[in-house]
Design an enzyme around this catalytic site. Structure first.
Site, PDB file in Angstrom:
ATOM      1  N   ASP A  18       2.744   2.975  -5.074  1.00 30.98           N
ATOM      2  CA  ASP A  18       3.479   1.794  -4.613  1.00 30.98           C
ATOM      3  C   ASP A  18       4.406   2.145  -3.446  1.00 30.98           C
ATOM      4  O   ASP A  18       4.943   3.250  -3.387  1.00 30.98           O
ATOM      5  CB  ASP A  18       4.291   1.221  -5.792  1.00 30.98           C
ATOM      6  CG  ASP A  18       4.751  -0.205  -5.525  1.00 30.98           C
ATOM      7  OD1 ASP A  18       4.258  -0.835  -4.567  1.00 30.98           O
ATOM      8  OD2 ASP A  18       5.619  -0.682  -6.271  1.00 30.98           O
ATOM      9  N   GLY A  19       4.600   1.171  -2.561  1.00 26.29           N
ATOM     10  CA  GLY A  19       5.592   1.330  -1.483  1.00 26.29           C
ATOM     11  C   GLY A  19       4.999   1.377  -0.085  1.00 26.29           C
ATOM     12  O   GLY A  19       5.733   1.578   0.889  1.00 26.29           O
ATOM     13  N   TRP A  23       7.161   0.940   3.397  1.00 27.01           N
ATOM     14  CA  TRP A  23       7.133   2.079   4.330  1.00 27.01           C
ATOM     15  C   TRP A  23       6.806   1.569   5.731  1.00 27.01           C
ATOM     16  O   TRP A  23       7.447   1.950   6.714  1.00 27.01           O
ATOM     17  CB  TRP A  23       6.077   3.085   3.855  1.00 27.01           C
ATOM     18  CG  TRP A  23       5.976   4.335   4.663  1.00 27.01           C
ATOM     19  CD1 TRP A  23       6.635   5.516   4.456  1.00 27.01           C
ATOM     20  CD2 TRP A  23       5.127   4.546   5.814  1.00 27.01           C
ATOM     21  NE1 TRP A  23       6.256   6.439   5.397  1.00 27.01           N
ATOM     22  CE2 TRP A  23       5.336   5.873   6.235  1.00 27.01           C
ATOM     23  CE3 TRP A  23       4.228   3.744   6.514  1.00 27.01           C
ATOM     24  CZ2 TRP A  23       4.673   6.416   7.339  1.00 27.01           C
ATOM     25  CZ3 TRP A  23       3.567   4.279   7.611  1.00 27.01           C
ATOM     26  CH2 TRP A  23       3.795   5.604   8.018  1.00 27.01           C
ATOM     27  N   HIS A  35      -0.799   1.170   4.291  1.00 24.35           N
ATOM     28  CA  HIS A  35      -1.954   1.498   3.439  1.00 24.35           C
ATOM     29  C   HIS A  35      -2.747   2.670   4.034  1.00 24.35           C
ATOM     30  O   HIS A  35      -3.230   3.532   3.307  1.00 24.35           O
ATOM     31  CB  HIS A  35      -2.850   0.272   3.265  1.00 24.35           C
ATOM     32  CG  HIS A  35      -2.181  -0.850   2.512  1.00 24.35           C
ATOM     33  ND1 HIS A  35      -1.494  -0.639   1.345  1.00 24.35           N
ATOM     34  CD2 HIS A  35      -2.085  -2.181   2.774  1.00 24.35           C
ATOM     35  CE1 HIS A  35      -1.002  -1.796   0.907  1.00 24.35           C
ATOM     36  NE2 HIS A  35      -1.341  -2.742   1.760  1.00 24.35           N
ATOM     37  N   GLU A  65      -4.805  -8.519 -10.022  1.00 27.86           N
ATOM     38  CA  GLU A  65      -3.764  -9.430  -9.529  1.00 27.86           C
ATOM     39  C   GLU A  65      -3.611  -9.340  -8.001  1.00 27.86           C
ATOM     40  O   GLU A  65      -3.081 -10.245  -7.367  1.00 27.86           O
ATOM     41  CB  GLU A  65      -2.417  -9.107 -10.202  1.00 27.86           C
ATOM     42  CG  GLU A  65      -2.355  -9.471 -11.691  1.00 27.86           C
ATOM     43  CD  GLU A  65      -3.079  -8.476 -12.610  1.00 27.86           C
ATOM     44  OE1 GLU A  65      -3.273  -7.309 -12.209  1.00 27.86           O
ATOM     45  OE2 GLU A  65      -3.473  -8.871 -13.728  1.00 27.86           O
ATOM     46  N   TRP A  67      -5.697  -9.716  -5.754  1.00 26.95           N
ATOM     47  CA  TRP A  67      -6.458 -10.748  -5.020  1.00 26.95           C
ATOM     48  C   TRP A  67      -5.531 -11.864  -4.554  1.00 26.95           C
ATOM     49  O   TRP A  67      -5.872 -12.629  -3.657  1.00 26.95           O
ATOM     50  CB  TRP A  67      -7.557 -11.350  -5.902  1.00 26.95           C
ATOM     51  CG  TRP A  67      -8.671 -10.419  -6.263  1.00 26.95           C
ATOM     52  CD1 TRP A  67      -8.918  -9.902  -7.496  1.00 26.95           C
ATOM     53  CD2 TRP A  67      -9.699  -9.905  -5.398  1.00 26.95           C
ATOM     54  NE1 TRP A  67     -10.036  -9.088  -7.447  1.00 26.95           N
ATOM     55  CE2 TRP A  67     -10.529  -9.073  -6.187  1.00 26.95           C
ATOM     56  CE3 TRP A  67      -9.988 -10.044  -4.032  1.00 26.95           C
ATOM     57  CZ2 TRP A  67     -11.637  -8.402  -5.663  1.00 26.95           C
ATOM     58  CZ3 TRP A  67     -11.093  -9.370  -3.512  1.00 26.95           C
ATOM     59  CH2 TRP A  67     -11.900  -8.567  -4.325  1.00 26.95           C
ATOM     60  N   ARG A  69      -2.794 -11.575  -3.004  1.00 28.44           N
ATOM     61  CA  ARG A  69      -2.121 -11.250  -1.732  1.00 28.44           C
ATOM     62  C   ARG A  69      -2.725 -12.099  -0.612  1.00 28.44           C
ATOM     63  O   ARG A  69      -3.829 -12.635  -0.768  1.00 28.44           O
ATOM     64  CB  ARG A  69      -2.300  -9.763  -1.426  1.00 28.44           C
ATOM     65  CG  ARG A  69      -1.535  -8.923  -2.407  1.00 28.44           C
ATOM     66  CD  ARG A  69      -1.429  -7.493  -1.981  1.00 28.44           C
ATOM     67  NE  ARG A  69      -0.503  -6.827  -2.892  1.00 28.44           N
ATOM     68  CZ  ARG A  69       0.174  -5.726  -2.625  1.00 28.44           C
ATOM     69  NH1 ARG A  69       0.034  -5.131  -1.470  1.00 28.44           N
ATOM     70  NH2 ARG A  69       0.989  -5.205  -3.502  1.00 28.44           N
ATOM     71  N   LEU A 129     -12.264  18.604  -9.937  1.00 29.32           N
ATOM     72  CA  LEU A 129     -11.348  17.486 -10.205  1.00 29.32           C
ATOM     73  C   LEU A 129     -12.124  16.181 -10.363  1.00 29.32           C
ATOM     74  O   LEU A 129     -13.017  15.888  -9.567  1.00 29.32           O
ATOM     75  CB  LEU A 129     -10.369  17.347  -9.022  1.00 29.32           C
ATOM     76  CG  LEU A 129      -9.431  16.132  -9.064  1.00 29.32           C
ATOM     77  CD1 LEU A 129      -8.321  16.335 -10.100  1.00 29.32           C
ATOM     78  CD2 LEU A 129      -8.815  15.868  -7.695  1.00 29.32           C
ATOM     79  N   ARG A 192       7.820  -0.178 -13.897  1.00 30.14           N
ATOM     80  CA  ARG A 192       6.948  -0.943 -14.806  1.00 30.14           C
ATOM     81  C   ARG A 192       5.521  -0.408 -14.730  1.00 30.14           C
ATOM     82  O   ARG A 192       5.172   0.326 -13.819  1.00 30.14           O
ATOM     83  CB  ARG A 192       7.020  -2.436 -14.492  1.00 30.14           C
ATOM     84  CG  ARG A 192       6.765  -2.794 -13.046  1.00 30.14           C
ATOM     85  CD  ARG A 192       6.775  -4.311 -12.807  1.00 30.14           C
ATOM     86  NE  ARG A 192       6.731  -4.574 -11.385  1.00 30.14           N
ATOM     87  CZ  ARG A 192       7.754  -5.014 -10.657  1.00 30.14           C
ATOM     88  NH1 ARG A 192       8.923  -5.257 -11.218  1.00 30.14           N
ATOM     89  NH2 ARG A 192       7.620  -5.209  -9.357  1.00 30.14           N
ATOM     90  N   GLU A 205       3.803  10.548 -20.586  1.00 27.78           N
ATOM     91  CA  GLU A 205       5.163  10.704 -20.064  1.00 27.78           C
ATOM     92  C   GLU A 205       5.266   9.913 -18.760  1.00 27.78           C
ATOM     93  O   GLU A 205       4.421  10.051 -17.871  1.00 27.78           O
ATOM     94  CB  GLU A 205       5.462  12.191 -19.795  1.00 27.78           C
ATOM     95  CG  GLU A 205       5.385  13.067 -21.034  1.00 27.78           C
ATOM     96  CD  GLU A 205       6.465  12.729 -22.065  1.00 27.78           C
ATOM     97  OE1 GLU A 205       7.561  12.306 -21.672  1.00 27.78           O
ATOM     98  OE2 GLU A 205       6.184  12.879 -23.275  1.00 27.78           O
TER      99      GLU A 205
HETATM  100  C1  FPP Z   1       0.794  -0.792  -3.228  1.00 28.30           C
HETATM  101  O1  FPP Z   1       1.767  -0.808  -2.191  1.00 28.30           O
HETATM  102  C2  FPP Z   1      -0.472  -0.245  -2.734  1.00 28.30           C
HETATM  103  C3  FPP Z   1      -1.684  -0.899  -2.791  1.00 28.30           C
HETATM  104  C4  FPP Z   1      -1.879  -2.234  -3.380  1.00 28.30           C
HETATM  105  C5  FPP Z   1      -2.909  -0.278  -2.226  1.00 28.30           C
HETATM  106  C6  FPP Z   1      -3.028   1.193  -2.474  1.00 28.30           C
HETATM  107  C7  FPP Z   1      -4.268   1.683  -1.812  1.00 28.30           C
HETATM  108  C8  FPP Z   1      -4.356   2.833  -1.117  1.00 28.30           C
HETATM  109  C9  FPP Z   1      -3.254   3.806  -0.935  1.00 28.30           C
HETATM  110  C10 FPP Z   1      -5.679   3.166  -0.508  1.00 28.30           C
HETATM  111  C11 FPP Z   1      -6.493   4.007  -1.457  1.00 28.30           C
HETATM  112  C12 FPP Z   1      -7.859   4.177  -0.897  1.00 28.30           C
HETATM  113  C13 FPP Z   1      -8.925   4.545  -1.613  1.00 28.30           C
HETATM  114  C14 FPP Z   1     -10.267   4.648  -0.963  1.00 28.30           C
HETATM  115  C15 FPP Z   1      -8.820   4.865  -3.026  1.00 28.30           C
HETATM  116  P1  FPP Z   1       2.382  -2.205  -1.793  1.00 28.30           P
HETATM  117  O2  FPP Z   1       1.534  -2.819  -0.743  1.00 28.30           O
HETATM  118  O3  FPP Z   1       2.579  -3.053  -2.997  1.00 28.30           O
HETATM  119  O4  FPP Z   1       3.778  -1.758  -1.193  1.00 28.30           O
HETATM  120  P2  FPP Z   1       5.147  -2.603  -1.247  1.00 28.30           P
HETATM  121  O5  FPP Z   1       5.525  -2.701  -2.699  1.00 28.30           O
HETATM  122  O6  FPP Z   1       6.078  -1.729  -0.463  1.00 28.30           O
HETATM  123  O7  FPP Z   1       4.887  -3.923  -0.590  1.00 28.30           O
END
Ligand code: FPP
Length: 247
Positions: A18-19, A23, A35, A65, A67, A69, A129, A192, A205
Site C-alpha cells: 500500500d502507498g 508516493w 504503481h 474491491e 474494480w 477505482r 521461491l 487493517r 504475526e
Molecule cells: C495500493 O496502493 C497498490 C495497488 C492497488 C496495486 C499494487 C500493484 C503493484 C505494486 C504492481 C504489482 C505487479 C505485479 C505484476 C504483481 P494505493 O494505490 O492504494 O496507494 P494509496 O493508498 O497511497 O492511494
C-alpha cells in the site's frame, strides 16, 4: 532461542503493497508512476527473498474491491500487470521462482489471462521461491468459493457433512498447498487486513509500517523479519509451555 534460528521458522510472508498513490502524489506524479515504482520495489524484494531463501511470498496486487477505482486507473493497472509480467517473467524463471496467481482470473482481458497462464506454465517446475500473486482476489470470495466446492462434493455424495473440518476447508482455499503466512506486512500506514487472507492469517504475526510501498526496500524488509524473529508465537498456549519446548 537465538533470533537466527527463529528466522528459519519464517517460510511464508504475505504483503499488502500500500502507498503507491501517496508516493506519486507527494512527487506531483500521476498515480500510475507510483504503481510503476511499486513494481520495482516488488522486483527488488523478490531478489532479496531468493537470496535469504524464503519459501513463499503472497502479494495483494488487485483486490475484488479495486474494480471500484476510476476506470482509467484500473486500465493502467491492467496494462502494468501485462507489461510487468512480460518484462519480469524470464528473470523470475532464471531465479527459479515459481509463479502462482490466486483469485478469479476469468474477468481479466484475454491478453492478461494469456500472460498469467504462460508465466505459470513457464515457471511451473521451478522449486525455489514461490510467488503467489493475488489478483481479483478477496478473502471472503475465497471462502465462498471453497464453500461452493464443498457443497458440490456433499451433493454428489463424495463427502458427508461430518467430514467437513478445518483441514477440508483449508484445502479448498486458493492457498491450499501452502503453509499459512507466518508474517504479514502492510506498508503505507493503514492497520487493517482489507479482505486479504482472512482464513489463513488466524495466527500470522501482523507488521504495519508507515513506509510507502515504493520506499520499502530490502533493509526495511530485514527490519520486519527481525521484528518477526522476536515475536513469541504461542498458538493458544502459554509462554511457559512455549519456553519449556525451546529449552
Ligand atoms: C495500493 O496502493 C497498490 C495497488 C492497488 C496495486 C499494487 C500493484 C503493484 C505494486 C504492481 C504489482 C505487479 C505485479 C505484476 C504483481 P494505493 O494505490 O492504494 O496507494 P494509496 O493508498 O497511497 O492511494
Amino acid at each position: 532461542m537465538k533470533a537466527t534460528s527463529k528466522i528459519t521458522e519464517l517460510e511464508h510472508v504475505a504483503i499488502i503493497m500500500d502507498g503507491n498513490g501517496r508516493w506519486a502524489k507527494s512527487r506531483r506524479l500521476p498515480r500510475v508512476a507510483g504503481h510503476r515504482a511499486g513494481v520495482k520495489t516488488l522486483r527488488n524484494l523478490i531478489e532479496h527473498s531468493v537470496k535469504i531463501k524464503l519459501n513463499t511470498i503472497t502479494v495483494y496486487a488487485f483486490s475484488r474491491e479495486n474494480w471500484q477505482r476510476p476506470q482509467s486507473e484500473v486500465d493502467l493497472l491492467m496494462n502494468l500487470f501485462i507489461s510487468a509480467l512480460h518484462s519480469e517473467v524470464k528473470d523470475l524463471h532464471k531465479n527459479n521462482v515459481k509463479l502462482n496467481f490466486i483469485g478469479d482470473r476469468s474477468t481479466f482481458s484475454g491478453q492478461l489471462q494469456d500472460s498469467i497462464n504462460e508465466s505459470e506454465l513457464l515457471t511451473s517446475s521451478n522449486n525455489g521461491l514461490c510467488l503467489n500473486i493475488a489478483a481479483n482476489y478477496s478473502g471472503r470470495w475465497d471462502i465462498v468459493q471453497a464453500y461452493h466446492s464443498i457443497a458440490k462434493d456433499i451433493e454428489s455424495n463424495s463427502m458427508s457433512i461430518e467430514d467437513v473440518d478445518e483441514t477440508v476447508i483449508s484445502n479448498k482455499l486458493s492457498l491450499a498447498v501452502h503453509k499459512d503466512p507466518d508474517l504479514f506486512i502492510r506498508t503505507g500506514g493503514e492497520q487493517r487486513i482489507s479482505n486479504y487472507l482472512l482464513w489463513e492469517t488466524a495466527y500470522t504475526e501482523l507488521y504495519f509500517t508507515e513506509t510507502l510501498w515504493p520506499d520499502f526496500d530490502a533493509k526495511q524488509f530485514d527490519i520486519a523479519i527481525d521484528w518477526f524473529s522476536k515475536r513469541q508465537r504461542r498458538f493458544g498456549k502459554t509462554s511457559e509451555q512455549i519456553e519449556r519446548t525451546q529449552n
